[in-house]
Enzyme design. Structure first.
Site, PDB file in Angstrom:
ATOM      1  N   CYS A 105     -22.468  -7.974 -19.968  1.00 29.52           N
ATOM      2  CA  CYS A 105     -21.268  -8.122 -19.135  1.00 29.52           C
ATOM      3  C   CYS A 105     -20.219  -7.119 -19.564  1.00 29.52           C
ATOM      4  O   CYS A 105     -19.907  -6.999 -20.747  1.00 29.52           O
ATOM      5  CB  CYS A 105     -20.630  -9.500 -19.326  1.00 29.52           C
ATOM      6  SG  CYS A 105     -21.643 -10.866 -18.809  1.00 29.52           S
ATOM      7  N   CYS A 141     -27.401 -10.576 -18.416  1.00 23.26           N
ATOM      8  CA  CYS A 141     -26.675 -10.180 -19.624  1.00 23.26           C
ATOM      9  C   CYS A 141     -27.440 -10.611 -20.861  1.00 23.26           C
ATOM     10  O   CYS A 141     -27.842 -11.771 -21.006  1.00 23.26           O
ATOM     11  CB  CYS A 141     -25.278 -10.797 -19.629  1.00 23.26           C
ATOM     12  SG  CYS A 141     -24.381 -10.486 -21.156  1.00 23.26           S
ATOM     13  N   GLY A 146       0.781  -1.227   0.000  1.00 21.48           N
ATOM     14  CA  GLY A 146       0.000   0.000   0.000  1.00 21.48           C
ATOM     15  C   GLY A 146       0.809   1.271   0.000  1.00 21.48           C
ATOM     16  O   GLY A 146       0.260   2.360  -0.200  1.00 21.48           O
ATOM     17  N   CYS A 190     -17.782 -12.818 -20.945  1.00 21.39           N
ATOM     18  CA  CYS A 190     -19.086 -12.937 -21.627  1.00 21.39           C
ATOM     19  C   CYS A 190     -18.988 -13.945 -22.776  1.00 21.39           C
ATOM     20  O   CYS A 190     -19.854 -14.814 -22.912  1.00 21.39           O
ATOM     21  CB  CYS A 190     -19.501 -11.566 -22.151  1.00 21.39           C
ATOM     22  SG  CYS A 190     -21.210 -11.481 -22.682  1.00 21.39           S
ATOM     23  N   CYS A 235     -25.061 -13.420 -22.828  1.00 25.12           N
ATOM     24  CA  CYS A 235     -24.719 -14.759 -22.325  1.00 25.12           C
ATOM     25  C   CYS A 235     -25.618 -15.228 -21.184  1.00 25.12           C
ATOM     26  O   CYS A 235     -25.496 -16.348 -20.726  1.00 25.12           O
ATOM     27  CB  CYS A 235     -23.264 -14.786 -21.855  1.00 25.12           C
ATOM     28  SG  CYS A 235     -23.003 -13.842 -20.342  1.00 25.12           S
TER      29      CYS A 235
END
Lengths: 282, 227
Positions: free
Chosen positions: A264, A240, A30, A270, A243
């Site tokens: 997606c 979606c 970080g 997808c 799909c």
């Protein structure tokens, strides 16, 4: 082009310096490590941070995937992929499972990443406190003293203004219970994927000349309040159009007739689901 | 009254400048408060005092006599040049806080002190809402619940006569007196044992008795240094 440049474009000295920066970043999860960000054939603001990390990490046996907001096919993703391929000759793919290095702008793929993979994220502004404190010297002090009130204060102001936490993307996180960092402008939906991730996540800011890292199996917590916990976007009721998947990050598309469909955002995911669906039908 | 002072200051001094062989010798005379040889300014020299719970210590002096410098040294805005400060709320007053790390000093500022500056621009963030300014102090003191922060803020703003409807506005839009009152609310929000006030009445109208009432409310519980 491969013959005219050193492998992966950079000279070996540059690779060493950037790798040292990455090692330091991994050693201090970080923490933003400054580095001498090189001039690239692509301008600042177009992924040079991520690109530099990818170029110094990539090896001859690696398989590269590059996405831009979920898509393998966007102009910038393709340009970056072409450049890396031209200077390395390595194999490229759109399959998340097959890739060993994934450079991404502003999304984490839907398929869970593994220990043998590296995710490289492009970062515009690596400093989470920048809107609170414009001075770089001062923010360095704040990080050193763990003086992070400003991060929560900015969230508090959002709540005062909008009644709720309203960050869409780039929601500040706390890494390893120590440093406050940006996750890069990934949607809130993707923040939980960083927590205890199996893969190494490297974040590069070329213009700001900083690299930070989230090593595997590191605690990453999105900042929130006791009585207003962090919540992700809910796509459980969206399906979606291509799909049939649900519960993944979606793009909303408004048709010419005014109707709304969802697709997606992760295009290769997808395609895979669509293929699986076709196979199941047989 | 407790027998331990809330704040115990011993031989605090603050100088601006390196000093020289002339002024380091205490026998030699300064021109006012600065050295005629090297121009080092001795803002505070050999300051010692104790303040007990419920007491108000008033510090008076000419302009430029070092009052604000003293306040800033106690609040760690400026590094002190020497001396010792003990706080009963920290390690039972056994450790000189002037030598502690920056992180400890920050914790002392957040949990033990409340500071009201002469100039509201020093004590407030002008582009953050008034309630946000108070929230900043609450967050620093470890209060992480929105409900609690709002409840504390609303209560304090009411005490300093700032209407609830204006609490989301930025102090930049307020008059000087109102800005000062937001500062007072902010300084009180972590319920500190010690309040430092640097000319807090500046800009407040004479009729504003409530502010004095607020200060009276405090003295029952806290120690105050008032300039």
């Amino acid at each position: 082009m491969h013959d005219k440049y050193n492998f992966a474009f950079f000279d070996e000295g540059s690779k060493k310096e950037i790798r040292r920066t990455i090692l330091k970043a991994v050693a201090i999860p970080g923490y933003q490590v400054p580095f001498a960000s090189r001039e690239m054939p692509v301008a600042r603001g177009w992924g040079t941070g991520g690109l530099q990390i990818t170029l110094v990490c990539i090896g001859q046996d690696d398989i590269l995937k590059v996405i831009d907001q979920g898509s393998d096919e966007s102009v910038n993703a393709v340009s970056i992929k072409k450049f890396i391929k031209a200077t390395t000759g390595i194999k490229e793919t759109i399959d998340t499972e097959e890739a060993t290095i994934i450079q991404s702008r502003h999304r984490i793929p839907e398929e869970k990443l593994r220990e043998d993979q590296i995710l490289v994220l492009q970062v515009p502004t690596p400093e989470p406190l920048r809107n609170f404190e414009p001075s770089e010297a001062r923010t360095k002090e704040l990080h050193a003293n763990q003086d992070y009130t400003g991060a929560w204060l900015m969230l508090f102001e959002q709540i005062m203004k909008y009644g709720n936490i309203s960050t869409g993307a780039d929601h500040t996180v706390r890494v390893n219970d120590r440093y406050i960092a940006v996750p890069s402008p990934i949607p809130k939906f993707d923040n939980p994927k960083m927590d205890n991730s199996q893969c190494l996540i490297l974040l590069g800011a070329g213009r700001e000349k900083k690299i930070h890292a989230i090593p595997p199996y590191t605690k990453v917590k999105s900042i929130d309040f006791e009585d207003m916990p962090f919540k992700v976007e809910d796509f459980s009721d969206k399906v979606c159009h291509e799909c049939g998947s649900s519960g993944v990050f979606m793009d909303e598309i408004i048709n010419r007739d005014g109707s709304t469909i969802y697709k997606c955002n992760d295009t290769s995911f997808c395609l895979k689901q669509k293929e699986r669906g076709r196979l199941n039908e047989r | 009254m407790s027998d331990k002072p809330v704040i115990d200051v011993k031989h605090l001094y603050k100088q601006f400048g390196e000093g020289c062989s002339y002024c380091r010798n205490k026998e030699n005379k300064l021109a006012g408060n600065y050295c005629p040889v090297c121009s080092t300014v001795y803002a505070c020299r050999d300051i010692s005092f104790k303040v007990y719970p419920g007491e108000i210590l008033g510090i008076v002096g000419e302009s430029g006599s070092g009052k604000s410098s003293l306040m800033k040294c106690l609040y760690f805005d400026l590094p002190s040049s020497g001396g010792e400060v003990f706080l009963s709320a920290y390690e039972k007053g056994s450790i000189n806080v002037l030598n502690e790390s920056n992180q400890i000093k920050k914790k002392l500022r957040d949990y033990i002190f409340g500071m009201i500056y002469q100039n509201p621009y020093d004590g407030l963030r002008m582009n953050i809402s008034s309630v946000g300014n108070i929230a900043e102090k609450c967050l620093a003191a470890g209060i992480m619940s929105i409900k609690d922060i709002l409840s504390i803020s609303e209560g304090l703003l009411k005490k300093v006569s700032i209407p609830k409807e204006r609490m989301r506005e930025i102090p930049k839009k307020f008059s000087g007196g109102m800005q000062q009152r937001v500062q007072i609310a902010k300084a009180l929000s972590n319920n500190p044992p010690i309040l430092l006030l640097d000319e807090p009445m500046i800009g407040c109208s004479v009729e504003f008795k409530d502010e004095r009432g607020v200060l009276k409310y405090l003295t029952r519980k806290q120690a105050m240094l008032l300039k």
